[in-house]
Write a protein that holds these residues in place. Structure first.
Motif, PDB file in Angstrom:
ATOM      1  N   MET A   1     -17.776   0.754   3.484  1.00  4.52           N
ATOM      2  CA  MET A   1     -17.926   1.574   2.320  1.00  4.52           C
ATOM      3  C   MET A   1     -18.931   0.935   1.374  1.00  4.52           C
ATOM      4  SD  MET A   1     -15.629   4.098   1.799  1.00  4.52           S
ATOM      5  CE  MET A   1     -15.216   4.780   3.362  1.00  4.52           C
ATOM      6  N   PHE A   2     -19.819   1.731   0.885  1.00  2.00           N
ATOM      7  CA  PHE A   2     -20.752   1.272  -0.135  1.00  2.00           C
ATOM      8  C   PHE A   2     -20.499   2.081  -1.399  1.00  2.00           C
ATOM      9  CE2 PHE A   2     -22.828   0.244   3.832  1.00  2.00           C
ATOM     10  CZ  PHE A   2     -23.176  -1.074   3.611  1.00  2.00           C
ATOM     11  N   LEU A   3     -20.283   1.373  -2.504  1.00  2.00           N
ATOM     12  CA  LEU A   3     -20.023   2.025  -3.778  1.00  2.00           C
ATOM     13  C   LEU A   3     -21.029   1.532  -4.804  1.00  2.00           C
ATOM     14  CD1 LEU A   3     -16.152   1.567  -3.935  1.00  2.00           C
ATOM     15  CD2 LEU A   3     -17.415   3.538  -3.087  1.00  2.00           C
ATOM     16  N   ARG A   4     -21.342   2.393  -5.731  1.00  4.31           N
ATOM     17  CA  ARG A   4     -22.188   1.986  -6.858  1.00  4.31           C
ATOM     18  C   ARG A   4     -21.345   1.153  -7.813  1.00  4.31           C
ATOM     19  NH1 ARG A   4     -24.088   7.539  -6.269  1.00  4.31           N
ATOM     20  NH2 ARG A   4     -26.235   7.435  -5.511  1.00  4.31           N
ATOM     21  N   LEU A   5     -21.985   0.338  -8.603  1.00  7.05           N
ATOM     22  CA  LEU A   5     -21.297  -0.496  -9.578  1.00  7.05           C
ATOM     23  C   LEU A   5     -20.383   0.371 -10.446  1.00  7.05           C
ATOM     24  CD1 LEU A   5     -20.939  -3.301 -10.792  1.00  7.05           C
ATOM     25  CD2 LEU A   5     -22.844  -2.785 -12.318  1.00  7.05           C
TER      26      LEU A   5
ATOM     27  N   PRO B   1       6.276  -6.202  18.700  1.00  2.00           N
ATOM     28  CA  PRO B   1       6.885  -5.675  17.473  1.00  2.00           C
ATOM     29  C   PRO B   1       6.972  -6.771  16.418  1.00  2.00           C
ATOM     30  CG  PRO B   1       8.277  -5.249  19.396  1.00  2.00           C
ATOM     31  CD  PRO B   1       7.184  -6.150  19.836  1.00  2.00           C
ATOM     32  N   GLY B   2       6.908  -6.371  15.170  1.00  2.00           N
ATOM     33  CA  GLY B   2       7.052  -7.329  14.083  1.00  2.00           C
ATOM     34  C   GLY B   2       6.442  -6.826  12.799  1.00  2.00           C
ATOM     35  N   GLU B   3       6.447  -7.694  11.797  1.00  2.00           N
ATOM     36  CA  GLU B   3       5.866  -7.374  10.506  1.00  2.00           C
ATOM     37  C   GLU B   3       4.468  -7.965  10.421  1.00  2.00           C
ATOM     38  OE1 GLU B   3       8.432  -8.502   7.296  1.00  2.00           O
ATOM     39  OE2 GLU B   3       9.758  -6.810   7.675  1.00  2.00           O
ATOM     40  N   PHE B   4       3.564  -7.222   9.796  1.00  2.00           N
ATOM     41  CA  PHE B   4       2.169  -7.620   9.650  1.00  2.00           C
ATOM     42  C   PHE B   4       1.749  -7.422   8.204  1.00  2.00           C
ATOM     43  CE2 PHE B   4       2.883  -6.310  13.957  1.00  2.00           C
ATOM     44  CZ  PHE B   4       2.157  -7.208  14.727  1.00  2.00           C
ATOM     45  N   MET B   5       0.697  -8.119   7.820  1.00  2.00           N
ATOM     46  CA  MET B   5       0.119  -7.956   6.493  1.00  2.00           C
ATOM     47  C   MET B   5      -1.327  -7.510   6.649  1.00  2.00           C
ATOM     48  SD  MET B   5       2.475  -8.764   4.270  1.00  2.00           S
ATOM     49  CE  MET B   5       1.519  -8.915   2.780  1.00  2.00           C
ATOM     50  N   ALA B   6      -1.738  -6.552   5.831  1.00  2.00           N
ATOM     51  CA  ALA B   6      -3.136  -6.118   5.762  1.00  2.00           C
ATOM     52  C   ALA B   6      -3.656  -6.519   4.388  1.00  2.00           C
ATOM     53  CB  ALA B   6      -3.241  -4.618   5.948  1.00  2.00           C
ATOM     54  N   TYR B   7      -4.856  -7.095   4.359  1.00  2.00           N
ATOM     55  CA  TYR B   7      -5.479  -7.548   3.120  1.00  2.00           C
ATOM     56  C   TYR B   7      -6.816  -6.850   2.945  1.00  2.00           C
ATOM     57  CZ  TYR B   7      -2.137 -11.380   3.552  1.00  2.00           C
ATOM     58  OH  TYR B   7      -0.997 -12.113   3.679  1.00  2.00           O
ATOM     59  N   VAL B   8      -7.082  -6.383   1.727  1.00  2.00           N
ATOM     60  CA  VAL B   8      -8.342  -5.711   1.415  1.00  2.00           C
ATOM     61  C   VAL B   8      -8.806  -6.192   0.047  1.00  2.00           C
ATOM     62  CG1 VAL B   8      -9.455  -3.481   1.034  1.00  2.00           C
ATOM     63  CG2 VAL B   8      -7.621  -3.668   2.704  1.00  2.00           C
ATOM     64  N   GLY B   9     -10.094  -6.484  -0.063  1.00  2.00           N
ATOM     65  CA  GLY B   9     -10.606  -6.900  -1.353  1.00  2.00           C
ATOM     66  C   GLY B   9     -12.073  -7.259  -1.305  1.00  2.00           C
ATOM     67  N   PRO B  10     -12.660  -7.506  -2.464  1.00  2.00           N
ATOM     68  CA  PRO B  10     -14.088  -7.809  -2.542  1.00  2.00           C
ATOM     69  C   PRO B  10     -14.431  -9.221  -2.079  1.00  2.00           C
ATOM     70  CG  PRO B  10     -13.124  -7.925  -4.711  1.00  2.00           C
ATOM     71  CD  PRO B  10     -12.053  -7.420  -3.786  1.00  2.00           C
ATOM     72  N   ASN B  11     -13.421 -10.098  -2.036  1.00  2.00           N
ATOM     73  CA  ASN B  11     -13.631 -11.469  -1.591  1.00  2.00           C
ATOM     74  C   ASN B  11     -12.278 -12.052  -1.178  1.00  2.00           C
ATOM     75  OD1 ASN B  11     -12.337 -12.665  -3.994  1.00  2.00           O
ATOM     76  ND2 ASN B  11     -14.136 -11.874  -5.061  1.00  2.00           N
ATOM     77  N   SER B  12     -12.264 -13.311  -0.791  1.00  2.00           N
ATOM     78  CA  SER B  12     -11.034 -13.910  -0.270  1.00  2.00           C
ATOM     79  C   SER B  12     -10.019 -14.292  -1.345  1.00  2.00           C
ATOM     80  CB  SER B  12     -11.377 -15.139   0.573  1.00  2.00           C
ATOM     81  OG  SER B  12     -12.009 -16.119  -0.227  1.00  2.00           O
ATOM     82  N   GLU B  13     -10.379 -14.157  -2.608  1.00  2.00           N
ATOM     83  CA  GLU B  13      -9.457 -14.517  -3.686  1.00  2.00           C
ATOM     84  C   GLU B  13      -8.882 -13.311  -4.424  1.00  2.00           C
ATOM     85  OE1 GLU B  13     -11.328 -17.370  -6.207  1.00  2.00           O
ATOM     86  OE2 GLU B  13     -11.447 -18.871  -4.617  1.00  2.00           O
TER      87      GLU B  13
END
Length: 56
Positions: A1-5, A33-45
């Motif tokens: 995805m590309f977004l404008r500022l 089977p099990g629990e998982f985590m999904a992470y989304v963000g602009p950087n690792s912090e």
């Protein structure tokens, strides 16, 4: 995805069982089977996270 500022959009996607498959120790390609985590963000912090489960 590309977004404008400053632009924001809501994104939705599906993670299905085949996307969670991996090569096991005996080299078969399967999921577990099990629990998982999904992470989304602009950087690792600066992340949003969501937990989900793969049921048997």
């Amino acid at each position: 995805m590309f977004l404008r500022l400053g632009e924001e959009i809501k994104v939705r996607f599906t993670i299905d069982e085949p996307m969670l498959r991996f090569h096991t120790q005996d080299m078969s390609f399967e999921s577990e089977p099990g629990e998982f985590m999904a992470y989304v963000g602009p950087n690792s912090e600066e992340l949003l996270e969501e937990k989900f489960s793969l049921l048997p």
